[in-house]
Design an enzyme around this catalytic site. Structure first.
Site, PDB file in Angstrom:
ATOM      1  N   ARG A  14     -30.410 -10.627 -38.109  1.00 28.35           N
ATOM      2  CA  ARG A  14     -31.347  -9.510 -37.922  1.00 28.35           C
ATOM      3  C   ARG A  14     -31.558  -8.687 -39.196  1.00 28.35           C
ATOM      4  NH1 ARG A  14     -28.327  -7.377 -32.644  1.00 28.35           N
ATOM      5  NH2 ARG A  14     -26.716  -8.752 -33.486  1.00 28.35           N
ATOM      6  N   GLU A 155     -21.343  -8.445 -22.681  1.00 25.65           N
ATOM      7  CA  GLU A 155     -22.313  -8.249 -23.752  1.00 25.65           C
ATOM      8  C   GLU A 155     -23.625  -7.715 -23.183  1.00 25.65           C
ATOM      9  OE1 GLU A 155     -21.687  -8.536 -27.198  1.00 25.65           O
ATOM     10  OE2 GLU A 155     -19.788  -8.443 -26.134  1.00 25.65           O
TER      11      GLU A 155
HETATM   12  C1  UD1 Z   1     -19.876  -7.591 -31.151  1.00 24.71           C
HETATM   13  C2  UD1 Z   1     -19.130  -7.579 -29.793  1.00 24.71           C
HETATM   14  C3  UD1 Z   1     -19.664  -6.441 -28.928  1.00 24.71           C
HETATM   15  C4  UD1 Z   1     -19.494  -5.122 -29.662  1.00 24.71           C
HETATM   16  C5  UD1 Z   1     -20.130  -5.176 -31.058  1.00 24.71           C
HETATM   17  C6  UD1 Z   1     -19.720  -3.954 -31.833  1.00 24.71           C
HETATM   18  C7  UD1 Z   1     -18.549  -9.901 -29.290  1.00 24.71           C
HETATM   19  C8  UD1 Z   1     -18.867 -11.074 -28.462  1.00 24.71           C
HETATM   20  N1  UD1 Z   1     -19.320  -8.832 -29.123  1.00 24.71           N
HETATM   21  O1  UD1 Z   1     -21.229  -7.871 -30.852  1.00 24.71           O
HETATM   22  O2  UD1 Z   1     -18.976  -6.382 -27.695  1.00 24.71           O
HETATM   23  O3  UD1 Z   1     -20.058  -4.072 -28.895  1.00 24.71           O
HETATM   24  O4  UD1 Z   1     -19.682  -6.338 -31.788  1.00 24.71           O
HETATM   25  O5  UD1 Z   1     -20.374  -3.863 -33.068  1.00 24.71           O
HETATM   26  O6  UD1 Z   1     -17.604  -9.915 -30.054  1.00 24.71           O
HETATM   27  N2  UD1 Z   1     -18.775 -13.065 -36.802  1.00 24.71           N
HETATM   28  C9  UD1 Z   1     -18.040 -14.087 -37.339  1.00 24.71           C
HETATM   29  N3  UD1 Z   1     -18.181 -15.345 -36.851  1.00 24.71           N
HETATM   30  C10 UD1 Z   1     -19.019 -15.619 -35.815  1.00 24.71           C
HETATM   31  C11 UD1 Z   1     -19.769 -14.572 -35.269  1.00 24.71           C
HETATM   32  C12 UD1 Z   1     -19.609 -13.285 -35.764  1.00 24.71           C
HETATM   33  O7  UD1 Z   1     -17.263 -13.874 -38.282  1.00 24.71           O
HETATM   34  O8  UD1 Z   1     -19.096 -16.792 -35.427  1.00 24.71           O
HETATM   35  C13 UD1 Z   1     -18.618 -11.700 -37.369  1.00 24.71           C
HETATM   36  C14 UD1 Z   1     -19.902 -11.160 -37.924  1.00 24.71           C
HETATM   37  O9  UD1 Z   1     -20.009 -11.454 -39.289  1.00 24.71           O
HETATM   38  C15 UD1 Z   1     -19.764  -9.665 -37.665  1.00 24.71           C
HETATM   39  C16 UD1 Z   1     -18.851  -9.573 -36.475  1.00 24.71           C
HETATM   40  O10 UD1 Z   1     -18.238 -10.834 -36.334  1.00 24.71           O
HETATM   41  O11 UD1 Z   1     -19.146  -9.018 -38.764  1.00 24.71           O
HETATM   42  C17 UD1 Z   1     -19.605  -9.207 -35.197  1.00 24.71           C
HETATM   43  O12 UD1 Z   1     -20.576 -10.189 -34.943  1.00 24.71           O
HETATM   44  P1  UD1 Z   1     -22.005  -9.814 -34.349  1.00 24.71           P
HETATM   45  O13 UD1 Z   1     -22.759 -11.068 -34.157  1.00 24.71           O
HETATM   46  O14 UD1 Z   1     -22.618  -8.735 -35.136  1.00 24.71           O
HETATM   47  O15 UD1 Z   1     -21.568  -9.270 -32.898  1.00 24.71           O
HETATM   48  P2  UD1 Z   1     -22.345  -8.250 -31.970  1.00 24.71           P
HETATM   49  O16 UD1 Z   1     -23.449  -8.950 -31.275  1.00 24.71           O
HETATM   50  O17 UD1 Z   1     -22.709  -7.036 -32.743  1.00 24.71           O
HETATM   51 CA    CA Z   2     -22.600  -6.458 -34.826  1.00 25.47          CA
END
Ligand code: UD1
Ligand code: CA
Length: 461
Positions: A14, A155
């Site tokens: 995004r 979520e």
């Molecule tokens: C996540 C949480 C959500 C919370 C929010 C807070 C989950 C499923 N959801 O959602 O409950 O309210 O954060 O900000 O955890 N990342 C990885 N590897 C992956 C996917 C993500 O390292 O495969 C890292 C991303 O770089 C990021 C973080 O994890 O720094 C969060 O990932 P993001 O996709 O932003 O999660 P949200 O949808 O925001």
């Molecule tokens: Ca996030």
């Protein structure tokens, strides 16, 4: 024992950027750097960063952090999948694992400490940080019983209309008893809207899981797009400016001023409108900075004024005046009580005390002594088209208006350079240098008479 893992493998779709999301800058530090810096109140024995998209760039950006372990998540299949990558690295680890999202950069060190202390005192299997948001859209919703025991995290995109009404959200900051987490991580399923493995699903398997509320919900705002990045910057600026005002700094129209949080400002400094202080900058007391100035990675001594000017990577000593419209860059050192005036550019140049460069000059790669007067329009010709060369001007010398010093050149002490000179050779101490064509005056000289109209006509007329 505490280990910390930062989830930083996601692309951050995004953001619509080639740069990995966690490397976007917020007030002079990247998001992931800020998350690392938020660990200052705890002493983790290990710090792991999970990288994936743009992993090399993330690793490069953090190379000055000693002792970080990088864990590669080659495919980004969700936050739970990211945590699964830790298993070979933390095999046999006896202790608690703090997991932080790499995109939640405003968290305060005290908050992390509170989460950890609560987790350890209550001996929970997991403790998660929650907040009540005025607008919880996009965040996972946390459902608890009356005792803050977490029952479920859903979520946003998986919520029913009724579940979306819950404004208690998951901050993305968790503490787990590692042995308990390691046991259930392999059991995660991806049967959700995104077909991802969610770290948040682990609460379904662990017991007890407790939620701890953060007082200031602004701390846990996640950055997923540029709009959120901009509003996080606004929050940070408000924090930083309020702290400096409380510490005795005057700000005229604070809304128009921006200050990076590594900046140091003494009491009784006045920051005028449209002024921006960046990087590792320090400002001593009595200074007036602005209006309309940018000071970056620079040290400004006591009682200095900087007016409508740009100062980067430089040092300005006490009682000097810079501007209006001056540009100091590339390791400039200005001594005490100097005047750097209108439309002057200094680059990699040192000025001794009480030296003035007051109007329309460029000095590059120059070493200028004390009490020198650099006349209006003096230029160091420091570049021969291929290489840069140095210029030296001794104490108490004066260059006349519009002089050009062709480097490499040394002008001694107590020298006067005549106006309009182009100096190509060194000048010894105590002398006058004139390097210009002599003026020629021809008495009685007139323009030739205009020819008569007839003679003046061209054939085509
Ligand atoms: C996540 C949480 C959500 C919370 C929010 C807070 C989950 C499923 N959801 O959602 O409950 O309210 O954060 O900000 O955890 N990342 C990885 N590897 C992956 C996917 C993500 O390292 O495969 C890292 C991303 O770089 C990021 C973080 O994890 O720094 C969060 O990932 P993001 O996709 O932003 O999660 P949200 O949808 O925001
Ligand atoms: Ca996030």
């Amino acid at each position: 024992m505490i280990a910390v893992a930062i989830l930083a493998a996601g692309r951050g779709t995004r953001m619509k950027s080639h740069l990995p999301k966690v490397l976007h800058s917020l007030g002079g530090r990247s998001l992931v750097q800020r998350v690392l810096d938020s660990l200052s109140d705890i002493q983790p024995s290990r710090r792991l960063v999970i990288i994936g998209y743009g992993g090399d760039a993330v690793q490069d950006a953090l190379q000055l952090e000693a002792g970080l372990e990088f864990v590669l998540q080659t495919e980004q299949l969700g936050t739970g999948h990211a945590a699964q990558q830790l298993m070979p690295h933390l095999q046999g680890f006896e202790g608690d694992l703090l997991i932080l999202n790499g995109d939640v950069p405003l968290i305060r060190p005290q908050t992390i400490k509170l989460l950890l202390d609560t987790h350890q005192q209550a001996q929970n299997a997991a403790t998660i940080l929650t907040a009540h948001l005025p607008d919880p859209k996009g965040y996972g919703r946390v459902f608890c019983d009356g005792q803050n025991i977490v029952k479920q995290i859903v979520e946003d995109r998986d919520c029913t209309m009724a579940q979306k009404q819950n404004r208690r959200i998951n901050a993305g900051i968790y503490c787990f008893r590692w042995s308990a987490l390691a046991e259930i991580l392999p059991q995660l399923q991806s049967n959700n809207d995104q077909q991802e493995y969610y770290l948040t699903d682990t609460v379904n398997y662990l017991e007890p899981v407790m939620a701890v509320d953060v007082d200031d919900y602004q701390e846990i705002l996640g950055i997923n797009d540029r709009k959120q990045l901009a509003s996080a910057y606004g929050i940070l600026q408000t924090r930083v400016k309020e702290d400096w005002m409380a510490a005795g700094v005057t700000m005229v129209d604070p809304d128009s001023i921006t200050i990076d949080d590594a900046v140091q400002i003494a009491p009784d400094v006045i920051i005028e409108p449209q002024t921006h202080l960046r990087g590792k900058t320090s400002i001593q007391s009595g200074c007036r900075i602005g209006p309309g100035s940018l000071v970056e990675n620079s040290q400004i001594g006591k009682n200095v004024t900087v007016l409508y000017s740009v100062v980067t990577d430089s040092v300005v000593q006490a009682n000097s005046r810079v501007g209006p419209y001056a540009h100091l860059r590339g390791r400039v050192e200005v001594g005490e009580t100097c005047r750097i005036g209108n439309f002057v550019e200094l680059k990699n140049t040192t000025l001794g005390d009480r030296t003035n460069v007051a109007h329309l000059s460029y000095l590059g790669d120059a070493t200028v002594g004390t009490q020198v007067n650099v006349g209006a329009g003096t230029i160091t010709a420091n570049y021969d088209g291929v290489n840069k060369h140095p210029t030296v001007i001794g104490d108490r010398s004066k260059t006349g208006s519009n002089s050009v010093l062709v480097a490499p050149i040394t002008v001694g002490a107590d020298v006067t350079v005549a106006a309009g000179s182009t100096l190509t050779d060194d000048v010894p101490d105590d002398s006058l240098a004139i390097a210009r064509a002599r003026q020629v005056v021809k008495p009685g000289w007139r323009l030739p008479e205009a020819k008569s109209d007839q003679q003046n006509k061209k054939p085509s007329d």
